[in-house]
Design an enzyme around this catalytic site. Structure first.
Site, short mmCIF file in Angstrom:
data_model
loop_
_atom_site.label_atom_id
_atom_site.label_comp_id
_atom_site.label_asym_id
_atom_site.label_seq_id
_atom_site.Cartn_x
_atom_site.Cartn_y
_atom_site.Cartn_z
N GLU A 223 19.93 15.50 -32.11
CA GLU A 223 21.22 16.19 -32.16
C GLU A 223 22.12 15.88 -30.98
OE1 GLU A 223 20.64 20.21 -33.39
OE2 GLU A 223 22.78 20.61 -33.21
N GLN B 255 49.39 -2.24 -13.86
CA GLN B 255 48.05 -1.73 -13.49
C GLN B 255 47.83 -0.29 -13.93
OE1 GLN B 255 47.37 -2.48 -9.34
NE2 GLN B 255 46.98 -4.65 -9.69
N ARG C 169 52.70 -4.90 -26.93
CA ARG C 169 53.87 -4.10 -26.59
C ARG C 169 54.48 -4.56 -25.27
NH1 ARG C 169 57.98 -1.01 -28.48
NH2 ARG C 169 58.55 0.64 -27.01
#
Ligand SMILES: Cc1cc2nc3c(=O)[nH]c(=O)nc-3n(C[C@H](O)[C@H](O)[C@H](O)COP(=O)(O)OP(=O)(O)OC[C@H]3O[C@@H](n4cnc5c(N)ncnc54)[C@H](O)[C@@H]3O)c2cc1C
Length: 382
Positions: free
Chosen positions: A243, A280, A269
């Protein structure tokens, strides 16, 4: 420790990636409407996903732990419907493996084939309205009367509850002085008279229906008890690697997916005449994503390796759960930030990734509880 994937594991990962990409086409709609993807569930069952860690004797594939981890990582990476994958995680790692690991031969024969072929959906019912992190305080009772137990109480925030056919339910069977001996686990079919489910809407992972379950004098035959009476807590902790460990393999995959999307966007982009990845402040976020992925993978594979050696991995599973869930939350928020306004709209699915990621630090033991487990295992006072 050798985590290098074998040729077979590599081939399976490639197959799962191709399969997962075919799922999730309607993830946005499922999320918006809170719909459980029945067709996706069936496709996963047919592909064998639901039985990956279960023995072939009971309809599974019997994959070794590292192969299970790698296969779920690939599924999480490739299937954008995190809700569907989370429903599968709950079914496999919080229900089926309980029966596989702790059931009698009769219980395994009775339930596992249907859990593996997907005709029965499994769920795990522990949390209660007044007792979440403090699981030993749960108040749902199971009182033995002859050959039956009578269950009374309420469980809440139960994943898959509205669609589940079978629940692993934890109830109090005694007021033993030692709290760890008070709980017992039961296999409870959803059609048991007196059992009712109320759906609960939530912020993310909406493809996994959630619900509150009420047990009103539910009669459960003693043969449905999972493990010995009073052994519920032991059973819960011994299944913890599944789990808190394997259940997060798919999230490691999501970390990989968000990293890829972020690198792609930061490369394409441009602002101020340069790709934003050249700044950076942006590339640093992506480097952090890469580090989180690497750490998460190493911990995941280590938990799987320990399990394949028959060794306990409680400490590592808690560290994995903490590292992956917090890492995914941070990565999803960073991915949104570097996608700008587009990341905030519903068009790219990044905002859905953020909402889905938020849940991981809460379910299967919150981050605060993982930290106290890790500190406790170092000998610090609880
Ligand atoms: C998406 C999702 C799916 C879930 N699915 C299931 C399921 O299938 N089955 C199931 O049984 N449950 C499920 N849960 C419930 C989940 O296991 C509980 O939410 C979780 O254990 C925390 O319990 P709680 O929400 O009652 O919070 P609480 O226990 O009330 O905690 C509230 C806050 O207090 C903090 N806190 C509590 N105790 C301590 C402490 N000792 N030290 C420091 N901080 C502490 C917690 O970390 C948390 O931040 C699910 C939850 C979510 C969000």
């Amino acid at each position: 420790m050798d985590f290098a994937p074998t040729a077979e594991q590599r081939a399976r990962q490639a197959e799962v990636m191709a399969f997962g990409q075919r799922l999730g086409a309607n993830a946005a709609e499922h999320d918006r409407l809170g719909v459980f993807d029945e067709a996706g569930w069936k496709a996963c069952a047919d592909f064998g996903v639901l039985g990956w860690p279960i023995s072939p004797t009971y309809g599974g594939s019997g994959l070794d732990p590292l192969s299970v981890a790698m296969a779920f990582e690939a599924l999480g990476h490739s299937c954008v419907d995190n809700g569907l994958v989370f429903a599968i995680n709950n079914h496999v790692f919080a229900c089926a493996v309980y029966i596989a690991d702790h059931g009698t031969d009769e219980q395994r024969e009775r339930w596992l084939p249907r859990l593996c072929d997907g005709s029965l959906i499994g769920a795990h019912a522990l949390t209660e309205p007044d007792h979440g992190s403090d699981m030993l305080a749960i108040e749902t009772t199971a009182r033995q009367v002859g050959d039956d137990y009578i269950l009374n109480g309420t469980k809440t925030f139960i994943s898959n509850a509205p669609v589940a056919g079978l629940f692993i339910v934890f109830a109090r069977t005694s007021d033993d002085n030692v709290p760890q001996r008070r709980l017992t686990a039961f296999i409870v079919p959803a059609d048991t008279p007196g059992l009712s489910v109320r759906p609960i809407a939530k912020a993310g992972l909406r493809g996994t229906p959630m619900g509150e379950i009420t047990f009103d004098s539910c009669v459960v035959p003693a043969e449905h008890r999972l493990g010995a009476e009073g052994a519920g807590y032991r059973l819960f902790t011994s299944t913890m690697e599944w789990e808190r460990g394997f259940m997060f393999a798919s999230q490691v995959g999501v970390l990989g997916r968000l990293l890829e999307r972020s690198v792609d966007h930061a490369t394409r982009r441009t602002q101020f005449g340069r790709p934003i990845g050249g700044y950076q402040a942006v590339s640093g976020k992506i480097a952090d994503m890469r580090v989180r992925l690497e750490l998460a993978q190493l911990l995941l594979y280590k938990v799987a390796w320990l399990r394949s050696q028959g060794k306990l991995a409680l400490h590592e599973a808690s560290m994995l759960k903490l590292c992956v869930s917090e890492g995914l939350k941070a990565t999803a928020l960073d991915a949104m930030q570097l996608h700008g306004a587009r990341g905030y709209t519903e068009e790219l699915g990044i905002e859905r990734e953020v909402r889905d990621a938020l849940a991981g630090t809460i379910y299967a033991g919150t981050s605060e509880i993982q930290r106290s487990v890790i500190a406790g295992l170092l000998g610090l006072p609880a």
